[in-house]
Design a protein around this motif. Sequence first.
Motif, PDB file in Angstrom:
ATOM      1  N   CYS A   1     -62.055   2.267  40.785  1.00 24.40           N
ATOM      2  CA  CYS A   1     -62.104   1.459  39.618  1.00 24.40           C
ATOM      3  C   CYS A   1     -61.974  -0.228  40.053  1.00 24.40           C
ATOM      4  O   CYS A   1     -63.042  -0.927  39.604  1.00 24.40           O
ATOM      5  CB  CYS A   1     -60.975   1.637  38.499  1.00 24.40           C
ATOM      6  N   VAL A   2     -61.462  -0.183  41.051  1.00 25.62           N
ATOM      7  CA  VAL A   2     -61.292  -1.745  41.599  1.00 25.62           C
ATOM      8  C   VAL A   2     -62.617  -2.281  42.071  1.00 25.62           C
ATOM      9  O   VAL A   2     -62.747  -3.381  42.411  1.00 25.62           O
ATOM     10  CB  VAL A   2     -59.818  -2.025  42.242  1.00 25.62           C
ATOM     11  N   ALA A   3     -63.108  -1.262  42.342  1.00 24.36           N
ATOM     12  CA  ALA A   3     -64.410  -1.552  43.269  1.00 24.36           C
ATOM     13  C   ALA A   3     -65.435  -2.485  42.393  1.00 24.36           C
ATOM     14  O   ALA A   3     -66.189  -2.991  42.899  1.00 24.36           O
ATOM     15  CB  ALA A   3     -65.268  -0.273  43.732  1.00 24.36           C
ATOM     16  N   ALA A   4     -65.126  -2.425  41.158  1.00 28.09           N
ATOM     17  CA  ALA A   4     -65.932  -3.301  40.061  1.00 28.09           C
ATOM     18  C   ALA A   4     -65.754  -4.675  40.545  1.00 28.09           C
ATOM     19  O   ALA A   4     -66.808  -5.574  40.232  1.00 28.09           O
ATOM     20  CB  ALA A   4     -65.600  -3.040  38.756  1.00 28.09           C
ATOM     21  N   LEU A   5     -64.535  -5.047  40.936  1.00 28.84           N
ATOM     22  CA  LEU A   5     -64.622  -6.313  41.174  1.00 28.84           C
ATOM     23  C   LEU A   5     -65.405  -6.932  42.449  1.00 28.84           C
ATOM     24  O   LEU A   5     -65.806  -8.415  42.410  1.00 28.84           O
ATOM     25  CB  LEU A   5     -63.084  -6.874  41.677  1.00 28.84           C
ATOM     26  N   ASP A   6     -65.703  -6.037  43.461  1.00 26.47           N
ATOM     27  CA  ASP A   6     -66.560  -6.450  44.408  1.00 26.47           C
ATOM     28  C   ASP A   6     -68.061  -6.717  44.007  1.00 26.47           C
ATOM     29  O   ASP A   6     -68.889  -7.463  44.475  1.00 26.47           O
ATOM     30  CB  ASP A   6     -66.628  -5.461  45.570  1.00 26.47           C
ATOM     31  N   LEU A   7     -68.377  -6.182  42.946  1.00 29.19           N
ATOM     32  CA  LEU A   7     -69.910  -6.048  42.356  1.00 29.19           C
ATOM     33  C   LEU A   7     -69.890  -7.523  41.479  1.00 29.19           C
ATOM     34  O   LEU A   7     -71.258  -7.909  41.166  1.00 29.19           O
ATOM     35  CB  LEU A   7     -69.961  -4.956  41.541  1.00 29.19           C
ATOM     36  N   LEU A   8     -68.822  -8.130  41.134  1.00 28.76           N
ATOM     37  CA  LEU A   8     -68.870  -9.229  40.232  1.00 28.76           C
ATOM     38  C   LEU A   8     -69.085 -10.566  40.971  1.00 28.76           C
ATOM     39  O   LEU A   8     -68.115 -11.532  41.303  1.00 28.76           O
ATOM     40  CB  LEU A   8     -67.658  -9.185  39.589  1.00 28.76           C
ATOM     41  N   THR A   9     -70.298 -10.699  41.804  1.00 26.10           N
ATOM     42  CA  THR A   9     -70.422 -11.623  42.873  1.00 26.10           C
ATOM     43  C   THR A   9     -70.746 -13.030  42.169  1.00 26.10           C
ATOM     44  O   THR A   9     -70.283 -14.086  42.667  1.00 26.10           O
ATOM     45  CB  THR A   9     -71.490 -11.521  43.678  1.00 26.10           C
ATOM     46  N   GLY A  10     -71.036 -13.008  40.631  1.00 22.97           N
ATOM     47  CA  GLY A  10     -71.150 -14.337  40.046  1.00 22.97           C
ATOM     48  C   GLY A  10     -69.892 -14.559  39.329  1.00 22.97           C
ATOM     49  O   GLY A  10     -69.905 -15.799  38.518  1.00 22.97           O
ATOM     50  N   LEU A  11     -68.716 -14.089  39.276  1.00 25.39           N
ATOM     51  CA  LEU A  11     -67.625 -14.316  38.597  1.00 25.39           C
ATOM     52  C   LEU A  11     -66.794 -15.010  39.719  1.00 25.39           C
ATOM     53  O   LEU A  11     -66.267 -14.216  40.332  1.00 25.39           O
ATOM     54  CB  LEU A  11     -67.129 -12.942  38.020  1.00 25.39           C
ATOM     55  N   PRO A  12     -66.144 -16.005  39.228  1.00 23.53           N
ATOM     56  CA  PRO A  12     -64.930 -16.737  39.846  1.00 23.53           C
ATOM     57  C   PRO A  12     -63.960 -15.598  40.148  1.00 23.53           C
ATOM     58  O   PRO A  12     -63.318 -14.891  39.213  1.00 23.53           O
ATOM     59  CB  PRO A  12     -64.759 -17.983  39.136  1.00 23.53           C
ATOM     60  N   ASP A  13     -63.066 -15.717  41.311  1.00 19.69           N
ATOM     61  CA  ASP A  13     -61.776 -14.916  41.544  1.00 19.69           C
ATOM     62  C   ASP A  13     -61.032 -15.367  40.482  1.00 19.69           C
ATOM     63  O   ASP A  13     -60.091 -14.135  40.312  1.00 19.69           O
ATOM     64  CB  ASP A  13     -61.459 -15.195  42.927  1.00 19.69           C
ATOM     65  N   SER A  14     -60.804 -16.351  39.882  1.00 23.16           N
ATOM     66  CA  SER A  14     -59.808 -16.575  38.962  1.00 23.16           C
ATOM     67  C   SER A  14     -59.964 -15.803  37.646  1.00 23.16           C
ATOM     68  O   SER A  14     -59.005 -15.882  36.932  1.00 23.16           O
ATOM     69  CB  SER A  14     -59.667 -18.047  38.606  1.00 23.16           C
TER      70      SER A  14
END
Length: 435
Positions: free
Chosen positions: A359-372
């Motif tokens: 599930c956490v793999a989703a965060l790597d796909l969000l290239t346009g979303l700030p880490d914050s």
Amino acid sequence: MRYMMTYDLMETFRNTNQWLGASALSIASYPVFAMTPNPALQWMAAWGEVTERTFQRMTARPDWGIESITGEDGRDHLINIETVVEAPFGDLIHFDVAGRDEMDRRVLLVAPMSGHYATLLRSTVRSLLPDCEVYVTDWHNARDIPVSAGRFDIEDYTLYLMDFMRALGNDLHVIAVCQPAPLTLAATAYLAELEPESQPRSLTLIGGPINPDATPTDVTDFGRRVTMGQLEETMIQRVGFKHKGVGRSVYPGLLQLSSFMSMNGERHAKAFSDQILRVSRGEASDRDPHNKFYDEYLAVMDMPAEFYLSTVERIFKDLEIARNAFTVRGHKVDIGAITKVAVKTVEGAKDDISAPGQCVAALDLLTGLPDSMKASHVEPEAGHYGIFAGRSWRNNIRPLVLDFIDANSEAPAQRNRTAPRKKKKKDGARKSKAA
């Protein structure tokens, strides 16, 4: 035609076992036997009671059973379930709390279409109701949907989610549980491309297979071992003449249930043998822990064949979401288009269905979303069920999710509330603007 015959044969087998249980209970409970108590008759009656209930629940849609909640004012408030959007394969329902002002937090709970009814999330809904306006995707049993309603695959599912989000407006927080996590992520990304103003405030993904290969499990290994031809030949059947969806190709709920049970066969066998002993000793009740769990677990629904097959092929085999290669009606959905929706993932360290890492793999796909605007949480002692309905959810995960929602909400006075209160008729997701 042989698939239709097989479907009816499974129903006949279930009906026969229900009848055998009822017969055993009736015979062993004949009043004259009470004159000479016999442990064998007590056991026979107990076996009959447990068997009849078990096979009867397989075709019964469970009730939500949420009649009221206690509000902050100390009063009990009745719950009215309203249909906000009505569609052939699933409705959007709202748990309206009578006599209470609309809550600041508005949550869309995306239920799985994986063989069980949305009522599987009953405890999740109940835990959110005191603090949120709760909306739920209530998927229909495919055997009750006429063939004239058309087909339904994962692209249709994605379009349905987009329509539901549009109907509720952008002042919304979406929580996707398990199977719908990848498609909810795709629906949010598609909205970000087409209608940025319709995006929700936040998206919480709980135990979903965004990247099944990140941490393989028995479920993902099964998807790798079999071919699509084998799946279609062995798992797909046609609904029998008894139901409205006669002739529709489905993945039967009874077949799915047998797969569920076989994964932990010894544990289920022990649970039922122990329950028979408890009933024979008079220690069981209608709502004891065994019945509460299995009344829901055994209540299964058929899935449209197209949805089941496309899920296996495109989510698990081809990894279209994990590779950011998912398409809807020929349009490639770019998950990187999400730039304003805060995303949080939740996983259970002991989850044997969607293991930590998927599930956490989703965060790597969000290239346009700030880490914050990205967050993740792994619950140490939780299994798959516990991360959305058990003690771990109530005590640890739910407070974190509510904090995440609050951190990504605007002040109430600035909110754009567009959620309809009356039923809205709709011809289906195939007429969506996104199609």
